[in-house]
Design an enzyme around this catalytic site. Structure first.
Site, mmCIF file in Angstrom:
data_model
loop_
_atom_site.group_PDB
_atom_site.id
_atom_site.type_symbol
_atom_site.label_atom_id
_atom_site.label_comp_id
_atom_site.label_asym_id
_atom_site.label_seq_id
_atom_site.Cartn_x
_atom_site.Cartn_y
_atom_site.Cartn_z
ATOM 1 C CB SER A 141 -0.881 0.008 1.251
ATOM 2 O OG SER A 141 -1.472 1.278 1.437
ATOM 3 C CE1 TYR A 179 -3.733 -1.831 5.360
ATOM 4 C CE2 TYR A 179 -3.309 0.454 4.741
ATOM 5 C CZ TYR A 179 -3.597 -0.845 4.384
ATOM 6 O OH TYR A 179 -3.739 -1.177 3.059
HETATM 7 C C1 8X3 Z 1 -5.069 1.423 0.958
HETATM 8 C C2 8X3 Z 1 -4.583 2.769 0.591
HETATM 9 O O1 8X3 Z 1 -4.329 5.180 1.288
HETATM 10 O O2 8X3 Z 1 -6.335 4.030 2.002
HETATM 11 O O3 8X3 Z 1 -4.025 0.615 1.310
HETATM 12 O O4 8X3 Z 1 -4.214 3.533 3.050
HETATM 13 S S1 8X3 Z 1 -4.878 3.906 1.795
#
Ligand code: 8X3
Length: 248
Positions: free
Chosen positions: A136, A149
């Protein structure tokens, strides 16, 4: 000869689009997920080309059993797409739920590690295979509430590079794809724990990536000549970009 691919998290979003892209290219796709009814839906559409593996990627024994099933079907897994992962919460680090952090680590890091470690020896033995990890942009660019995350996706990024280091001298390719804002997935619904209003607001009136955009790139990476390793691809929708550093 039939080609076999394992895609984790195929019940929705990116995983579903990636699985379909490879099914359309006549691959045999092993697809993992927790929701059997959604896996069966895919199986109904593609019959014996789609092999559902219903288990929770956090479960070590179930993961081992699923991998055993794959290798009792084929000795050559051509490609592994580590897509399963999730974000939980968007609170600041000092306010969020510790168990959410643990679940993200267990899924995004440990789940991915287990599957990769179980698959790698056969790829090394065959001296062939492609591993594509779904990272990501959050693994590179910090944002408020992104805490664990983002950190888990930074792990995926560095792990992908370190795999490349260890696989020197083999013909195994490793890539990391880092998408930005992508709608038509369960990502925000999961992050906001089923709150549809909050999830919808993330994408409202915005141009976003779509799962098919990511699936196209995964397929493009896979289809490169075998001597070409795409190390990483960072993708954002045209209207997403960087912000300046904050000073208070
Ligand atoms: C997903 C992209 O920018 O929403 O991994 O974290 S974001």
């Amino acid at each position: 000869m039939k080609k076999y691919i394992l895609v984790t998290g195929t019940t929705s979003g990116l995983g579903l689009a990636i699985a379909k892209a490879f099914l359309e290219e006549n691959f045999i796709v092993f697809g993992t997920g927790r929701r059997i009814e959604l896996l069966e839906e895919l199986q109904n559409g593609y019959r014996e080309s789609f092999i559902p593996l219903c288990f929770d990627i956090q479960d070590k024994n179930a993961t081992q059993q699923a991998i055993n099933k794959i290798f009792s079907t084929t000795k050559q897994l051509d490609c592994l797409i580590n897509n399963a992962g999730l974000a939980l919460g968007l609170e600041k680090a000092f306010e969020c739920d510790l168990s959410d952090w643990e679940t993200m680590v267990e899924t995004n890091i440990n789940g991915l590690l287990r599957i990769t470690r179980l698959v790698l020896p056969s790829m090394v033995k065959n001296d062939a295979g492609t591993i594509i990890n779904i990272g990501s942009i959050a693994g590179t660019y910090p944002y408020l509430g992104g805490n664990v995350y983002g950190a888990s996706k930074a792990f995926v990024k560095q792990f992908s590079l370190n795999l490349r280091a260890d696989l020197i001298g083999t013909k195994i390719r490793v890539s990391n794809i880092e998408p930005g804002l992508c709608s038509e997935t369960d990502f925000s619904l999961v992050r906001f724990k089923g709150n549809r209003e909050k999830a919808k607001a993330v994408y409202e009136n915005k141009t976003t990536l779509k799962p098919q955009d990511i699936a196209n790139i995964v397929l493009w990476i896979y289809k490169q000549p075998l001597h070409v390793n795409i190390n990483s691809v960072e993708i954002m929708p045209i209207n997403q970009t960087f912000s300046q550093l904050v000073v208070k």
